[in-house]
Write a protein that holds these residues in place. Sequence first.
Motif, PDB file in Angstrom:
ATOM      1  N   SER A 162       0.812  -1.225   0.000  1.00  0.00           N
ATOM      2  CA  SER A 162       0.000   0.000   0.000  1.00  0.00           C
ATOM      3  C   SER A 162       0.840   1.267   0.000  1.00  0.00           C
ATOM      4  N   LYS A 163       1.980   1.247   0.659  1.00  0.00           N
ATOM      5  CA  LYS A 163       2.805   2.456   0.746  1.00  0.00           C
ATOM      6  C   LYS A 163       3.502   2.765  -0.571  1.00  0.00           C
TER       7      LYS A 163
ATOM      8  N   LYS B 232       1.392   3.692  -6.557  1.00  0.00           N
ATOM      9  CA  LYS B 232       1.255   4.968  -7.259  1.00  0.00           C
ATOM     10  C   LYS B 232       0.604   4.693  -8.608  1.00  0.00           C
ATOM     11  N   PHE B 233      -0.349   5.518  -8.983  1.00  0.00           N
ATOM     12  CA  PHE B 233      -0.957   5.367 -10.295  1.00  0.00           C
ATOM     13  C   PHE B 233       0.055   5.734 -11.371  1.00  0.00           C
ATOM     14  N   ASP B 234       0.109   4.917 -12.432  1.00  0.00           N
ATOM     15  CA  ASP B 234       0.972   5.273 -13.556  1.00  0.00           C
ATOM     16  C   ASP B 234       0.203   5.335 -14.866  1.00  0.00           C
TER      17      ASP B 234
ATOM     18  N   GLU C 104      -3.383   1.295 -15.039  1.00  0.00           N
ATOM     19  CA  GLU C 104      -4.264   0.483 -14.201  1.00  0.00           C
ATOM     20  C   GLU C 104      -5.670   0.415 -14.780  1.00  0.00           C
TER      21      GLU C 104
ATOM     22  N   PRO D 281      -4.581   3.860   0.102  1.00  0.00           N
ATOM     23  CA  PRO D 281      -3.999   4.991  -0.626  1.00  0.00           C
ATOM     24  C   PRO D 281      -5.104   5.977  -1.009  1.00  0.00           C
ATOM     25  N   GLU D 282      -5.011   7.212  -0.549  1.00  0.00           N
ATOM     26  CA  GLU D 282      -6.075   8.192  -0.802  1.00  0.00           C
ATOM     27  C   GLU D 282      -6.276   8.438  -2.288  1.00  0.00           C
ATOM     28  N   GLU D 283      -5.176   8.356  -3.050  1.00  0.00           N
ATOM     29  CA  GLU D 283      -5.252   8.601  -4.489  1.00  0.00           C
ATOM     30  C   GLU D 283      -6.234   7.642  -5.167  1.00  0.00           C
ATOM     31  N   LEU D 284      -6.448   6.504  -4.511  1.00  0.00           N
ATOM     32  CA  LEU D 284      -7.302   5.460  -5.066  1.00  0.00           C
ATOM     33  C   LEU D 284      -8.732   5.943  -5.301  1.00  0.00           C
TER      34      LEU D 284
ATOM     35  N   ASN E  61      -9.736   9.137  -5.720  1.00  0.00           N
ATOM     36  CA  ASN E  61      -9.838  10.391  -6.464  1.00  0.00           C
ATOM     37  C   ASN E  61      -9.969  10.119  -7.952  1.00  0.00           C
ATOM     38  N   ARG E  62     -10.141   8.855  -8.308  1.00  0.00           N
ATOM     39  CA  ARG E  62     -10.233   8.460  -9.705  1.00  0.00           C
ATOM     40  C   ARG E  62     -11.445   7.558  -9.909  1.00  0.00           C
TER      41      ARG E  62
END
Length: 500
Positions: free
Chosen positions: A32-33, A36-38, A41, A62-65, A67-68
């Motif tokens: 999890s740490k 990163k989105f590249d 995905e 992951p918070e970024e998860l 936001n998409r």
Amino acid sequence: MKIVIIDYGSQYTQLLARRIREMGVFSTVVNSKDFKFDGTELGVILSGGPMSVYDEETFELPEELFNRTVPVLGICYGMQLIAKRFGGRVERGEISEYGFTKVSLSHSVLFEGIPSEITAWMSHGDTVKILPKGFVQTAKSQNDLIAAFEYKNIHAIQFHPEVAHTEHGTDILKNFVFKICKAQPQWTMESFVDSKVKEIKSIVKDKKVIGAISGGVDSTIVTVLTSKAIGDHLIPIFVNHGLLRIEDMEVPKDLKRIGIDVKVVDASNLFFERLKGIEDPEKKRKTIGETFIEVFEKEALSYDAEFLLQGTIYPDAIESATTSKSSVKIKSHHNVGGLPERMNLKLLEPIRELFKDEVRRVGKELGLPNTFIQRHPFPGPGLAVRIIGEVTREKADILRSADDILTKVLIEKGEYSKIWQAFAVLLSSRSVGVKGDARSYGYVLAIRAVDSVDGMTASWHDLPHDILKEISTKITGQIPEIGRIVYDITDKPPSTIEWE
């Protein structure tokens, strides 16, 4: 394009990756740490895990998860993390569900084409008591517990679809991968080889690469793959550390036949000197890893090389606990956890994300003969981890001879190709015996043969008694230092395949 699995320590995480790859879609596992989105995905799966979402050292999402709009599937612990993150309530259940459990399914794209009731494999003590606002329950267990829910692009299930025990589990995963993530089954060994050739070229450019050849399947295949990409910018080096099998010594000649010239370096004296007095398995692996790097760095200076090529594969990284912060290290592999923290060469590991059976398929795609592809796996530290206790040249010679007899008998009897891996282990103990009407006090030798698909799990191979008898008779008759033979009948788990 890929499906990413975020690993929270589940024993089934690697099985998840395999299930998806078997569908023809590439999948990879990250912690999890490090996630990163590249942009490649197609979907993200949150694995199960042994922890509670309320443990002091719990893992976060992951918070970024969120936001998409990339589809997300939470499984077991992953489901509970989602519930907590969006304001739901997770509690220690009055009823824990372990093993086979009846589950009733409601309408959901995730469950399309699947009966309304299935038997699923559960493994949880915590349970989602209250759903987050806006989320809809899509399944319940026989104990009337929430077994699945969803919201927009987020799906979550409490049971494990990746294990064979769950009815229609693969169909559920297929629904997620193909209907929800819109993936196409385009991942093949041909596409993998093509993409890796391009990737190696882009990374290496006009630099030189030192190739570490150990004699095993992985290092041989990765050498051929990299040679295809960069030609003579690869300098393959075969280091004889004195701990090789007899068959491994033929590898440089075998590679020369297919157009790859290998430099042979005899560093056996250095390795035996460094291993003197060491009995601890982890220290052996670390010592061998450090000594290998020392030898390769010295050779690299002669060629002004910047990269070190290694045949590291996924099970190596998993057992050395380098793929997940939530997993426990089982043992270091000299080409993963055994490397020194500081080294002057950059690592190049093109097949690190593959399982052993996938590596063999790469070899087939590259046109290699079966003599390369079907060779039994051999650990980078060589015979050192098959000698219990201190490693000496004398013990290595004894074990090498015994292993050669074992291999030849298995080949002659047509059994070699039926076995994933077979080898001999020289124990530190000795046993009283009788040879030539006189008392003998020889080493005990263990024979191990296992069946596996990818090395992650294995079952002991049931060798016919007449073959075992011939192996025992020949080894004790031809090698005076060995006085007793035993046969290992332990699966993985609880043991590992190698003894050390």
